[in-house]
Motif scaffolding. Sequence first.
Motif, PDB file in Angstrom:
ATOM      1  N   LEU A  47       0.845  -1.183   0.000  1.00 33.52           N
ATOM      2  CA  LEU A  47       0.000   0.000   0.000  1.00 33.52           C
ATOM      3  C   LEU A  47       0.885   1.240   0.000  1.00 33.52           C
ATOM      4  O   LEU A  47       1.833   1.319   0.783  1.00 33.52           O
ATOM      5  CB  LEU A  47      -0.893  -0.014   1.240  1.00 33.52           C
ATOM      6  CG  LEU A  47      -1.790   1.192   1.469  1.00 33.52           C
ATOM      7  CD1 LEU A  47      -2.854   1.290   0.377  1.00 33.52           C
ATOM      8  CD2 LEU A  47      -2.431   1.096   2.845  1.00 33.52           C
ATOM      9  N   TYR A  64      -2.707   0.326  -4.196  1.00 32.94           N
ATOM     10  CA  TYR A  64      -2.631  -0.946  -3.471  1.00 32.94           C
ATOM     11  C   TYR A  64      -2.368  -2.051  -4.474  1.00 32.94           C
ATOM     12  O   TYR A  64      -3.166  -2.265  -5.400  1.00 32.94           O
ATOM     13  CB  TYR A  64      -3.933  -1.213  -2.715  1.00 32.94           C
ATOM     14  CG  TYR A  64      -3.999  -2.565  -2.055  1.00 32.94           C
ATOM     15  CD1 TYR A  64      -3.059  -2.948  -1.102  1.00 32.94           C
ATOM     16  CD2 TYR A  64      -5.002  -3.460  -2.387  1.00 32.94           C
ATOM     17  CE1 TYR A  64      -3.122  -4.191  -0.503  1.00 32.94           C
ATOM     18  CE2 TYR A  64      -5.075  -4.698  -1.790  1.00 32.94           C
ATOM     19  CZ  TYR A  64      -4.136  -5.062  -0.850  1.00 32.94           C
ATOM     20  OH  TYR A  64      -4.200  -6.304  -0.247  1.00 32.94           O
ATOM     21  N   LEU A  76     -10.068   2.364  -1.430  1.00 30.42           N
ATOM     22  CA  LEU A  76      -8.891   3.084  -0.960  1.00 30.42           C
ATOM     23  C   LEU A  76      -9.349   4.377  -0.321  1.00 30.42           C
ATOM     24  O   LEU A  76     -10.387   4.941  -0.695  1.00 30.42           O
ATOM     25  CB  LEU A  76      -7.948   3.366  -2.134  1.00 30.42           C
ATOM     26  CG  LEU A  76      -7.449   2.123  -2.863  1.00 30.42           C
ATOM     27  CD1 LEU A  76      -6.688   2.525  -4.115  1.00 30.42           C
ATOM     28  CD2 LEU A  76      -6.589   1.279  -1.954  1.00 30.42           C
ATOM     29  N   TYR A 100      -5.662   1.879  -7.720  1.00 32.88           N
ATOM     30  CA  TYR A 100      -5.239   3.205  -7.274  1.00 32.88           C
ATOM     31  C   TYR A 100      -6.372   4.190  -7.468  1.00 32.88           C
ATOM     32  O   TYR A 100      -7.289   3.966  -8.276  1.00 32.88           O
ATOM     33  CB  TYR A 100      -3.977   3.675  -8.003  1.00 32.88           C
ATOM     34  CG  TYR A 100      -4.154   3.912  -9.473  1.00 32.88           C
ATOM     35  CD1 TYR A 100      -4.523   5.168  -9.944  1.00 32.88           C
ATOM     36  CD2 TYR A 100      -3.963   2.893 -10.388  1.00 32.88           C
ATOM     37  CE1 TYR A 100      -4.696   5.386 -11.297  1.00 32.88           C
ATOM     38  CE2 TYR A 100      -4.137   3.107 -11.736  1.00 32.88           C
ATOM     39  CZ  TYR A 100      -4.508   4.356 -12.183  1.00 32.88           C
ATOM     40  OH  TYR A 100      -4.696   4.573 -13.523  1.00 32.88           O
ATOM     41  N   VAL A 116      -6.160   1.129   2.823  1.00 33.10           N
ATOM     42  CA  VAL A 116      -6.971   0.185   2.062  1.00 33.10           C
ATOM     43  C   VAL A 116      -7.992  -0.352   3.062  1.00 33.10           C
ATOM     44  O   VAL A 116      -7.642  -0.755   4.180  1.00 33.10           O
ATOM     45  CB  VAL A 116      -6.138  -0.943   1.401  1.00 33.10           C
ATOM     46  CG1 VAL A 116      -5.373  -1.779   2.406  1.00 33.10           C
ATOM     47  CG2 VAL A 116      -7.026  -1.827   0.534  1.00 33.10           C
TER      48      VAL A 116
END
Length: 132
Positions: A47, A64, A76, A100, A116
């Motif tokens: 992450l 991530y 996220l 992302y 996350v």
Amino acid sequence: MKSRKSLVVVFSLALMAITGGMAQAAGNESVGALDTSRCVDLANGRLCITITPVNRQGHVRVSYQKKSGGSFYGHLEWVNPANQTFRSPDVTMSAGNTYYHTWPTWVGPGCNRGVVYNVTDRESSPTPPLCV
């Protein structure tokens, strides 16, 4: 003639030493300026939060990379210095994929975190704080 050549050699060496030192200093400044990313290795992936540029219009990106483990439904998050949380849409995250989300924003001073969030298990994993 010999002293003129010696003077040129000494001048050239001095110039190389000065410019080499300046290049090294500039390189060190660049490294510091580029230190706008924090990552953490999790049990099932990596992450990261990245901020660019600082103190002007830019963006915050949380990514991530899911390397292993079962799929989960989640998103996220970016937590800003005022402790406000911004979320990406929920998606199913599975191994072998990178996820992302980018938030365009004015990037000011303070500490930020990427997260996350596993909606299925109600678990969150943050990055270390990224203070700019």
